[in-house]
Design a protein around this motif. Structure first.
Motif, short mmCIF file in Angstrom:
data_model
loop_
_atom_site.label_atom_id
_atom_site.label_comp_id
_atom_site.label_asym_id
_atom_site.label_seq_id
_atom_site.Cartn_x
_atom_site.Cartn_y
_atom_site.Cartn_z
N CYS A 261 0.83 -1.10 -0.16
CA CYS A 261 -0.17 0.00 -0.09
C CYS A 261 0.84 1.37 -0.08
O CYS A 261 0.51 2.47 -0.71
CB CYS A 261 -0.99 0.02 1.04
N CYS A 262 1.85 1.31 0.61
CA CYS A 262 2.77 2.45 0.81
C CYS A 262 3.39 2.55 -0.50
O CYS A 262 3.68 3.69 -1.08
CB CYS A 262 3.86 2.33 1.71
N LEU A 265 0.79 4.13 -3.08
CA LEU A 265 0.62 5.54 -2.91
C LEU A 265 1.62 6.52 -3.33
O LEU A 265 1.65 7.37 -3.89
CB LEU A 265 0.26 5.78 -1.48
N LEU A 370 -5.19 3.35 2.50
CA LEU A 370 -4.95 3.80 3.71
C LEU A 370 -5.85 3.04 4.72
O LEU A 370 -5.29 2.47 5.91
CB LEU A 370 -5.70 5.24 3.67
N THR A 373 -3.97 -0.59 5.15
CA THR A 373 -2.68 -0.29 5.89
C THR A 373 -3.33 -0.19 7.39
O THR A 373 -2.74 -0.88 8.20
CB THR A 373 -1.90 0.71 5.75
N THR A 386 -0.36 5.08 9.75
CA THR A 386 -1.07 6.23 8.91
C THR A 386 0.06 7.39 8.45
O THR A 386 -0.24 7.73 7.46
CB THR A 386 -2.27 6.96 9.79
N THR A 389 1.79 6.07 5.38
CA THR A 389 1.07 6.28 4.07
C THR A 389 0.86 7.78 3.58
O THR A 389 1.35 8.00 2.46
CB THR A 389 -0.50 5.93 4.26
N SER A 392 4.30 8.34 2.45
CA SER A 392 4.64 7.69 1.01
C SER A 392 4.16 8.81 -0.13
O SER A 392 4.44 8.85 -0.98
CB SER A 392 3.90 6.50 0.89
#
Length: 494
Positions: A261-262, A265, A370, A373, A386, A389, A392
């Motif tokens: 996810c990072c 993003l 988000l 994560t 958070t 993210t 990132s």
């Protein structure tokens, strides 16, 4: 709703400050006699806020959201006063660094506080509201900045932060008073790790920013920044492995969902911020648009992102699933960016349609990444997750602008255009394109425009190729039931 209102105000402050300054930079440079370092008024804020973001996440997990967010707002407010009172360009840049250090906490801690008060199943809907605030700030910032500078003074783009910051501070202090002050156990803050991280990342980001401004990569001072930054980051990794309570738990990055996810993003904002800078240049140089109309043509992209985020939030609330949304968005983005390469920049309607598709593709990924994560980490680590993210996203924006601008400069030089480094901090691309626009509509201008269009086309195709990494990673994402989802949603996921 009182909590959400206060947090949205804090997010609005941080988002507005990233867009309101750029439009009045020439006037600021004229009044303070600082054209050679003009670009650093924006870059200083972005670098400082990027560096501070993950540190705020950890501090909010340890000390509580209310106190850390209050500190960020107060620092942002004091720095805004310093910006408004600055008498020289170096003073303004230093004040912008302090303002960035405060701004880095406004967004990440506010999003973590939303996670404290909103169940995961509902959280995507509220993250859609966050994207809406970003869209409003992106569109309203340049307009507000232009009007304030024209009718009052450029200093009012900073004075306007005072009532907003005071209102946000009072609302946040009152709304978050029932949240726990910390994680319920004693923590030792890793000051050495925070110092190494901040120093190392600053060196690397300043190096990348200088590249994006057209500076020579082989200059001794540039290489020193890069070498020193990388060395400090290596020491940071060593320190985090031995620290009892690290600033950024490296084990968190070994969680596949968090890592994927990072990265997605990062790639989203790598494209978004770069396109926000490069598309208006393309509209002006190749399409012949005026500066004001070129900026307005970004509105379809800006509006489509919160709409896509709103759709994603609603669908997550309904289904309890996030992977399909990320997969659709990440797969569509490279296709749309590649389409931009072949769309005539003079075709206003077709370009707007393609930009809407890009905005929707990015918007689908923001809340889903988000929430995924936050769902993958324990509740006591939601703050730092958070912040990761948010970090990132900001890092992707900073790196995207620097890398793609550097590639564009290289492509223009390869085509034979005279693109030479400029002294100080003036942006070499902006300088070059101002000269191109001054040529008018003659034969020489036509040749330059054709050359620039070939460079832009190659750049967009290269950017699309980079985006292909995201769907390849998202395919490997393991979907887990959102905490708080009903049993039937869990069964449907299985």
């Amino acid at each position: 709703m009182q909590v959400i209102f206060g947090l949205m105000l804090a997010i609005l402050l941080g988002a507005l400050e990233q867009s309101i300054v750029a439009v009045v930079l020439p006037e600021i440079a004229l009044r303070l006699n600082g054209f050679d370092v003009m670009a650093w008024v924006v870059s200083a804020y972005l670098i400082a806020s990027t560096v501070a973001t993950p540190i705020y996440g950890k501090l909010s997990d340890v000390l509580g959201r209310r106190s850390v967010l209050s500190f960020a707002i107060v620092l942002f407010l004091v720095a805004s006063i310093a910006c408004a009172l600055a008498q020289t360009m170096p003073q303004l840049i230093v004040a912008r660094i302090l303002q960035g250090l405060g701004g880095g906490g406004l967004i990440s801690v506010s999003q973590a506080a939303i996670a404290d008060v909103v169940p995961l199943r509902e959280r995507g809907r509220y993250q859609g509201y966050v994207s809406g605030v970003w869209a409003v700030a992106s569109m309203a910032g340049p307009v507000i900045g232009g009007y304030l500078a024209h009718y009052l003074s450029w200093r009012w783009i900073f004075w306007i932060n005072l009532p907003l910051a005071l209102l946000a501070l009072v609302t946040v202090r009152r709304a978050l008073r029932h949240l726990p002050a910390g994680g319920g156990r004693k923590h030792r803050i890793d000051y050495l790790g925070a110092l190494l991280f901040g120093g190392g990342l600053t060196g690397v980001l300043v190096f990348l920013t200088r590249l994006g401004q057209g500076h020579d990569v082989w200059r001794a001072d540039s290489l020193s920044l890069l070498g020193g930054g990388l060395a400090a980051l290596l020491l940071f990794v060593w320190q985090e492995r031995r620290a009892a309570d690290p600033v950024i738990p490296l084990a968190m990055l070994r969680v596949p969902t968090v890592a994927i996810c990072c990265i997605t993003l990062f790639l989203c904002f790598f494209q978004l911020i770069a396109m926000s800078v490069l598309l208006p240049l393309r509209f002006q140089v190749v399409g012949g648009a005026q500066a004001d109309s070129a900026a307005l043509r970004l509105v379809p992209l800006t509006l489509a992102i919160p709409f896509g985020a709103f759709i994603a939030g609603r669908l997550m609330t309904w289904s309890g699933r996030y992977k399909p949304l990320q997969l659709i968005g990440s797969a569509a983005a490279p296709l749309v960016i590649a389409a931009l390469a072949f769309v005539d920049p003079g075709a206003v309607v077709l370009t707007a349609i393609v930009m809407v598709a890009l905005g929707l593709a990015i918007g689908l990924q923001l809340p889903s990444a988000l929430v995924a994560t936050q769902n993958a980490v324990p509740p006591q680590q939601v703050g730092v997750a958070t912040a990761l993210t948010a970090f990132s996203r900001m890092l992707g924006g900073a790196v995207g602008v620097a890398v793609l601008t550097t590639v564009l400069i290289a492509l223009l030089r390869h085509s034979g255009m005279a693109v030479s480094p400029l002294p100080g901090g003036e942006d070499v691309l902006m300088h070059l394109f101002r000269e191109v626009l001054s040529l008018g509509d003659g034969a020489e201008a036509a040749v330059v425009r054709q050359t620039a269009e070939r460079a832009f086309r190659a750049l967009f195709l290269a950017s699309a190729a980079v985006s292909l990494l995201a769907p390849l990673l998202v395919v490997r994402l393991r979907e887990a039931t959102l905490r708080g989802s009903p049993v039937k949603a869990a069964a449907s996921v299985e």
